[in-house]
Design a protein around this motif. Structure first.
Motif, PDB file in Angstrom:
ATOM      1  N   MET A  89       0.395  -4.617  -8.932  1.00 50.86           N
ATOM      2  CA  MET A  89       1.775  -5.338  -9.662  1.00 50.86           C
ATOM      3  C   MET A  89       2.023  -4.313  -9.276  1.00 50.86           C
ATOM      4  N   TYR A  90       1.584  -2.204  -9.830  1.00 54.50           N
ATOM      5  CA  TYR A  90       2.574  -0.916  -8.963  1.00 54.50           C
ATOM      6  C   TYR A  90       3.103  -0.753  -7.861  1.00 54.50           C
ATOM      7  N   TYR A  91       3.105  -1.992  -7.225  1.00 54.21           N
ATOM      8  CA  TYR A  91       3.748  -1.665  -5.462  1.00 54.21           C
ATOM      9  C   TYR A  91       4.523  -2.866  -5.706  1.00 54.21           C
ATOM     10  N   LEU A  92       3.828  -3.242  -5.724  1.00 52.02           N
ATOM     11  CA  LEU A  92       5.714  -5.045  -5.829  1.00 52.02           C
ATOM     12  C   LEU A  92       6.464  -4.585  -7.189  1.00 52.02           C
ATOM     13  N   LEU A 207      14.566 -11.075   1.726  1.00 56.99           N
ATOM     14  CA  LEU A 207      14.354 -10.012   0.419  1.00 56.99           C
ATOM     15  C   LEU A 207      13.900 -10.029  -0.842  1.00 56.99           C
ATOM     16  N   HIS A 208      14.654 -11.051  -1.864  1.00 57.95           N
ATOM     17  CA  HIS A 208      14.614 -11.714  -3.069  1.00 57.95           C
ATOM     18  C   HIS A 208      14.056 -12.476  -3.421  1.00 57.95           C
ATOM     19  N   CYS A 209      13.550 -13.814  -2.136  1.00 55.52           N
ATOM     20  CA  CYS A 209      12.935 -14.639  -1.401  1.00 55.52           C
ATOM     21  C   CYS A 209      11.551 -14.081  -1.106  1.00 55.52           C
ATOM     22  N   ILE A 210      11.395 -13.415  -0.885  1.00 54.80           N
ATOM     23  CA  ILE A 210       9.666 -12.198  -1.036  1.00 54.80           C
ATOM     24  C   ILE A 210       9.064 -12.102  -1.962  1.00 54.80           C
ATOM     25  N   PHE A 211      10.114 -11.329  -3.080  1.00 55.38           N
ATOM     26  CA  PHE A 211       9.485 -10.979  -4.329  1.00 55.38           C
ATOM     27  C   PHE A 211       8.925 -12.197  -4.789  1.00 55.38           C
TER      28      PHE A 211
END
Length: 275
Positions: A89-92, A207-211
């Motif tokens: 979650m920190y890396y996210l 990139l927004h979709c991946i997040f």
């Protein structure tokens, strides 16, 4: 084959001596430095000026005008079985901060290609400056504290905020016009004007979709862990009430209110007896 007429040169240890001496000297200096650091910490502990849990995040240099705001050490605070999850979650969150920065650059590129995108750039700048620190404070820190102290209240805060974070990431991936996101709609509109800017906006939309996908997956995973424990809404309310009662600011405010009410009652009683 002809026999060797001369014997090979004898090995001389004097050639390797300078290298060995330099390596030993380097190790000796490192040991002395570590010894000095340990001695300084011991003296600080004896004097009572050393705080092992001093704020260490964000990792800023000592000469910076702003110091660290939080203490964070996943290897120390988080139980072993949840450390990998909290690190993920920190890396996210780091990934989200990078995507918001790229979103700002994409909005700048769209502004350069078309001056009508000034509103898009303004909202993208506001989103980067606002959502990046708020996301850390509002959903990562509650998750960190939830796993650190097994807190139902912090789990509830995380689920509430992170769900809206997921919904916002979906909106950013779609790319609603003038909403501050380089999503698919804005990318398709920009490709006809500037192929380079439109392609960059399309990449940012991916990139927004991946997040958004990673957020939804982690939300379900953490909720599954939460459902497997004894946490409940009633326990979260109890923790919130207990925390509020233990808060020194709330205690001071309550004491001030009680003393004010008592003084007002005494003044009214005194004025009634006088008449």
């Amino acid at each position: 084959m002809q026999p060797i007429s001369e014997p090979p040169p004898a090995y001389s240890p004097t050639a390797a001596q300078p290298l060995i001496s330099a390596e030993l000297q380097r190790k000796e200096e490192e040991l002395r430095r570590k010894e000095a650091e340990l001695q300084a910490k011991e003296e600080a502990l004896r004097a009572g000026t050393f705080d092992a849990r001093a704020n260490n995040w964000p990792p800023l240099p000592n000469s910076f005008c702003i110091g660290p705001c939080f203490y964070q050490d996943i290897a120390v605070d988080i139980p072993l079985e949840f450390q990998k999850l909290v690190k993920t979650m920190y890396y996210l969150w780091i990934y989200y901060a990078c995507v918001m920065f790229l979103n700002l650059l994409g909005a700048l590129a769209l502004l350069v290609s078309d001056a009508a995108n000034v509103t898009l750039f303004g909202f993208a700048l506001l989103a980067f400056l606002l959502f990046t620190p708020l996301s850390f404070v509002c959903w990562f820190r509650p998750l960190y504290k939830a796993f650190r102290s097994d807190s139902s209240f912090n789990f509830m805060v995380f689920f509430f905020i992170f769900f809206f974070q997921f919904a916002l990431s979906v909106i950013y991936a779609i790319g609603v016009p003038s909403f501050g996101s380089c999503g698919f709609i804005n990318a398709m509109q920009a490709i006809s004007v500037s192929p380079a800017s439109g392609t960059l906006a399309l990449l940012i939309a991916v990139l927004h979709c991946i997040f958004a996908g990673a957020s939804f997956f982690m939300l379900l995973k953490i909720h599954r862990i939460y459902r497997g424990t004894e946490h409940s809404l009633a326990k979260a309310q109890e923790e919130f009430t207990t925390g509020m009662l233990r808060n020194p600011h709330v205690q001071n405010a309550a004491a001030s209110a009680v003393s004010g009410a008592a003084r007002q009652a005494m003044s009214q009683s005194f004025s009634g007896n006088r008449y």
